[in-house]
Design an enzyme around this catalytic site. Structure first.
Site, mmCIF file in Angstrom:
data_model
loop_
_atom_site.group_PDB
_atom_site.id
_atom_site.type_symbol
_atom_site.label_atom_id
_atom_site.label_comp_id
_atom_site.label_asym_id
_atom_site.label_seq_id
_atom_site.Cartn_x
_atom_site.Cartn_y
_atom_site.Cartn_z
ATOM 1 N N LYS A 40 0.842 -1.209 0.000
ATOM 2 C CA LYS A 40 0.000 0.000 0.000
ATOM 3 C C LYS A 40 0.872 1.252 0.000
ATOM 4 O O LYS A 40 2.080 1.166 0.250
ATOM 5 C CB LYS A 40 -0.923 -0.028 1.222
ATOM 6 C CG LYS A 40 -0.192 0.022 2.554
ATOM 7 C CD LYS A 40 -1.118 -0.308 3.725
ATOM 8 C CE LYS A 40 -0.350 -0.272 5.034
ATOM 9 N NZ LYS A 40 -1.131 -0.854 6.143
ATOM 10 N N ARG A 139 -9.819 -0.220 15.244
ATOM 11 C CA ARG A 139 -9.539 0.562 14.042
ATOM 12 C C ARG A 139 -10.491 0.131 12.941
ATOM 13 O O ARG A 139 -11.384 0.861 12.572
ATOM 14 C CB ARG A 139 -8.077 0.388 13.620
ATOM 15 C CG ARG A 139 -7.676 1.280 12.464
ATOM 16 C CD ARG A 139 -6.212 1.184 12.095
ATOM 17 N NE ARG A 139 -5.845 -0.060 11.445
ATOM 18 C CZ ARG A 139 -4.710 -0.251 10.798
ATOM 19 N NH1 ARG A 139 -3.816 0.722 10.732
ATOM 20 N NH2 ARG A 139 -4.431 -1.400 10.239
ATOM 21 N N TYR A 261 16.926 30.946 6.605
ATOM 22 C CA TYR A 261 15.767 31.787 6.928
ATOM 23 C C TYR A 261 15.735 32.123 8.417
ATOM 24 O O TYR A 261 15.950 31.258 9.269
ATOM 25 C CB TYR A 261 14.473 31.049 6.586
ATOM 26 C CG TYR A 261 14.128 31.044 5.121
ATOM 27 C CD1 TYR A 261 13.915 32.236 4.431
ATOM 28 C CD2 TYR A 261 14.019 29.840 4.420
ATOM 29 C CE1 TYR A 261 13.590 32.237 3.082
ATOM 30 C CE2 TYR A 261 13.691 29.833 3.076
ATOM 31 C CZ TYR A 261 13.477 31.029 2.415
ATOM 32 O OH TYR A 261 13.160 31.019 1.087
ATOM 33 N N MET A 309 12.806 24.619 1.445
ATOM 34 C CA MET A 309 11.962 23.690 0.704
ATOM 35 C C MET A 309 12.790 22.654 -0.055
ATOM 36 O O MET A 309 12.502 21.457 -0.018
ATOM 37 C CB MET A 309 11.074 24.470 -0.276
ATOM 38 C CG MET A 309 10.034 23.611 -0.957
ATOM 39 S SD MET A 309 9.008 24.557 -2.099
ATOM 40 C CE MET A 309 8.106 25.606 -0.983
HETATM 41 C C1 LIG Z 1 -0.335 -1.779 6.848
HETATM 42 C C2 LIG Z 1 -0.886 -3.088 7.262
HETATM 43 C C3 LIG Z 1 -0.062 -4.229 7.327
HETATM 44 C C4 LIG Z 1 1.434 -4.145 7.189
HETATM 45 O O1 LIG Z 1 1.946 -3.625 8.384
HETATM 46 P P1 LIG Z 1 3.525 -3.479 8.627
HETATM 47 O O2 LIG Z 1 3.618 -3.042 10.033
HETATM 48 O O3 LIG Z 1 4.000 -2.446 7.678
HETATM 49 O O4 LIG Z 1 4.128 -4.801 8.370
HETATM 50 C C5 LIG Z 1 -0.660 -5.447 7.567
HETATM 51 N N1 LIG Z 1 -1.993 -5.554 7.781
HETATM 52 C C6 LIG Z 1 -2.809 -4.469 7.761
HETATM 53 C C7 LIG Z 1 -4.255 -4.658 8.019
HETATM 54 C C8 LIG Z 1 -2.280 -3.214 7.520
HETATM 55 O O5 LIG Z 1 -3.078 -2.143 7.517
#
Ligand SMILES: *Cc1c(COP(=O)(O)O)cnc(C)c1O
Length: 379
Positions: A40, A139, A261, A309
């Site tokens: 992701k 969550r 800055y 930046m």
């Molecule tokens: C992001 C995520 C993972 C991976 O987690 P890591 O800590 O990066 O290994 C696995 N399962 C779910 C549901 C996630 O949201």
């Protein structure tokens, strides 16, 4: 070095061989389970289009993304044989798209299960779904009441093919945390009562909690990209990213001269300084200036004044001038000073550092630790 690299202000090299070794290490650690890969957020900022095929060549057949659109991008770079699971499917449209494109949606509520069933019956085909249950993180996933409801009415799943039941751990980076065992116990209790399906609980950190957390499939993301799965233990994984910034200009400061800055830093004695081509637009947070640094051959180069930046100024007084002759790159991240080290300085975690490494960098994907190797894929 290509001409692109020679003009870039900063270069992000991504070591695909290290990525693959990290995958092998994690997969071996959870060898009784299938080892998926979470890609992701554009593979945690490292570029899914390059990361996913490398992982597939290393044996990954199960990929997880957050959104349908990430799945579409992923589909175009991996084979049809590999399964794509979409974590976020909060709307009818998202679930419908998953089925249309052959992705497996993760269903987080009874309502989503209902939608999936209705879509499946409309299309008159058996659809493949994963179910997430909440075991304490609050969550995503079915709540305790919804799980009870489903246990009492398993027919709610008729018409869909349940190929995974998963949950997510809240404190796995802290092995001694009592929440780990609590979530494990809850997961076991619930899945014993739910329809049988392959099970998954552990992400990167969870994998290192022990075999009882592995079940049928593990879902590492961070560990593959070299982030330390432990809060308080040395990192068993290899760094995957190497970030170099170009020295744009050097100058000599006299006592009393100020930098950047707001003129917030003032030289108390003569200094040699270099302005380098990385700034807050490239993921080096502005508030990280005070404790931040760059590196040159083992010399620490403290940041002076505020971060701009696209640039920042570092102190190169400690580096013998002869050593800098003909050199124009310094390290921001390397094998010895990695994403977790930078995260500590910036008051965040390695995940946020990786995902915020900007698009401005010229990127190299290499199969070697030396970015200038011949194996580089230059984009
Ligand atoms: C992001 C995520 C993972 C991976 O987690 P890591 O800590 O990066 O290994 C696995 N399962 C779910 C549901 C996630 O949201």
């Amino acid at each position: 070095m290509s001409c692109l690299a020679s003009r870039a202000g900063a270069i992000l090299s991504i070591d695909l061989a290290a990525l693959v070794r990290n995958y092998a290490f994690v997969a071996k650690h959870a060898s009784t389970a299938i080892c998926a890969a979470v890609v992701k957020a554009n593979a945690y900022g490292l570029g899914m289009v390059n990361i996913a095929p490398a992982l597939e060549r290393a044996g990954v057949r199960e990929f997880f993304v957050a959104h349908v659109d990430e799945g579409l991008m992923l589909r175009s770079v991996i084979s049809r044989q590999s399964q794509i699971t979409v974590l976020h499917t909060a709307t009818v449209g998202a679930i419908e798209s998953c089925f249309a494109y052959g992705f497996r949606p993760v269903l987080d509520s009874l309502e989503q299960i209902y939608w999936a069933r209705s879509i499946a019956s409309r299309h008159e085909k058996n659809v493949n779904v994963a179910l997430q249950i909440d075991t304490g993180m609050s969550r995503l996933g079915l709540s305790q009441n919804e799980i009870k409801n489903l246990i009492e009415n398993p027919i709610a799943l008729d018409g869909v093919s349940l190929s995974l039941i998963m949950s997510h751990l809240a404190c796995a980076d802290t092995p001694k945390h009592p929440a780990n065992a609590q979530q494990l116990a809850r997961f076991r209790r619930y899945v014993d009562l739910l329809p049988r399906a392959p099970l998954s609980l552990a992400a990167s950190s969870g994998i290192f909690l022990g075999e009882e957390y592995h079940f049928n499939l593990v879902r590492p993301g961070a560990a593959l990209y070299g982030i330390n799965p432990f809060l308080a233990h040395p990192n068993p994984l290899e760094a995957v990213v190497h970030l170099q910034a170009r020295i744009l200009q050097t100058r000599v400061l006299n006592k009393g001269d100020c930098v950047g800055y707001g003129l917030t830093w003032q030289a108390g004695k003569p200094h040699r300084v270099a302005t380098i081509g990385v700034g807050y637009a490239h993921g080096f947070a502005r508030h990280g200036a005070a404790k931040g640094c760059a590196w040159f051959k083992g010399y620490r180069l403290p940041i002076l004044g505020r971060i701009s930046m696209d640039s920042m100024t570092v102190d190169i007084s400690s580096v013998p001038e002869s050593q800098l002759q003909g050199e124009n790159m310094v390290d921001i991240l390397n094998k010895t000073y990695g994403v977790d080290d930078l995260a500590k300085v910036q008051g965040t975690i390695g995940y946020e550092i990786l995902t915020s490494l900007g698009r401005c960098y010229h990127r190299f994907y290499t199969y070697n630790t030396d970015y200038s190797s011949k194996d580089e894929i230059c984009l």
